[in-house]
Design a protein around this motif. Structure first.
Motif, PDB file in Angstrom:
ATOM      1  N   SER A   1       0.830  -1.204   0.000  1.00 35.36           N
ATOM      2  CA  SER A   1       0.000   0.000   0.000  1.00 35.36           C
ATOM      3  C   SER A   1       0.869   1.260   0.000  1.00 35.36           C
ATOM      4  N   TYR A   2       0.222   2.374  -0.224  1.00 36.41           N
ATOM      5  CA  TYR A   2       0.917   3.656  -0.300  1.00 36.41           C
ATOM      6  C   TYR A   2       1.606   3.980   1.030  1.00 36.41           C
ATOM      7  N   PHE A   3       0.906   3.782   2.132  1.00 33.53           N
ATOM      8  CA  PHE A   3       1.474   4.117   3.441  1.00 33.53           C
ATOM      9  C   PHE A   3       2.612   3.175   3.820  1.00 33.53           C
ATOM     10  N   GLN A   4       2.532   1.929   3.410  1.00 32.05           N
ATOM     11  CA  GLN A   4       3.641   1.012   3.650  1.00 32.05           C
ATOM     12  C   GLN A   4       4.878   1.447   2.873  1.00 32.05           C
TER      13      GLN A   4
ATOM     14  N   LEU B   1       5.541   4.534   1.923  1.00 30.96           N
ATOM     15  CA  LEU B   1       6.052   5.729   2.598  1.00 30.96           C
ATOM     16  C   LEU B   1       6.906   5.344   3.805  1.00 30.96           C
ATOM     17  N   PHE B   2       6.423   4.409   4.586  1.00 32.21           N
ATOM     18  CA  PHE B   2       7.134   3.958   5.770  1.00 32.21           C
ATOM     19  C   PHE B   2       8.473   3.318   5.405  1.00 32.21           C
TER      20      PHE B   2
ATOM     21  N   VAL C   1       9.887  11.126   7.016  1.00 32.53           N
ATOM     22  CA  VAL C   1       8.516  10.874   6.561  1.00 32.53           C
ATOM     23  C   VAL C   1       8.094  11.948   5.565  1.00 32.53           C
TER      24      VAL C   1
ATOM     25  N   PHE D   1       7.164  11.519   1.614  1.00 40.41           N
ATOM     26  CA  PHE D   1       5.929  12.025   1.013  1.00 40.41           C
ATOM     27  C   PHE D   1       6.219  12.913  -0.193  1.00 40.41           C
TER      28      PHE D   1
ATOM     29  N   SER E   1       7.254  10.833  -3.088  1.00 39.68           N
ATOM     30  CA  SER E   1       6.128  10.169  -3.765  1.00 39.68           C
ATOM     31  C   SER E   1       5.371  11.139  -4.669  1.00 39.68           C
TER      32      SER E   1
END
Length: 116
Positions: A2-5, A7-8, A34, A38, A41
């Motif tokens: 996923s997108y948040f994974q 990013l992490f 972080v 972002f 991305s």
């Protein structure tokens, strides 16, 4: 993944590379990493396709290796937008090395997630 994974993973990669190569990359805090992830991305979404199309002849001649140069340029743009006081590379060569290592990390993590 996923997108948040993603990013992490990118934020952790920035922090890890800043610890491993303190003379090449500087990250002031986890929140800066972080934010840089972002911004990276966003730049990958809007700027990278344009650069990839414009540099297509170079990419074809170098059999795809020029994409690492594009990724390094995107990383330098990320350091510009985040701010040189918080996130920066010592040189374009450092950004190129980080681009190669980040690509390697993302391939490994993506492969690991696809096997589940």
């Amino acid at each position: 993944m996923s997108y948040f994974q993603r990013l992490f993973v990118n934020a952790l990669t920035f922090i890890s590379l800043a610890v491993l190569f303190p003379n090449m990359i500087y990250v002031s805090s986890i929140w800066t990493a972080v934010m840089a992830s972002f911004v990276l991305s966003i730049l990958n979404m809007f700027v990278k396709p344009i650069l990839s199309i414009l540099s297509l002849p170079f990419t074809l001649v170098t059999l795809g290796l020029f994409t690492f140069v594009i990724n390094a340029a995107i990383l330098k743009m990320t350091s510009f937008f985040v701010g040189a006081d918080h996130f920066e590379f010592s040189s374009f060569g450092a950004a190129l090395l980080v681009a190669i290592l980040m690509s390697l990390v993302n391939v490994i993590v993506s492969e690991h997630n696809s096997r589940r």
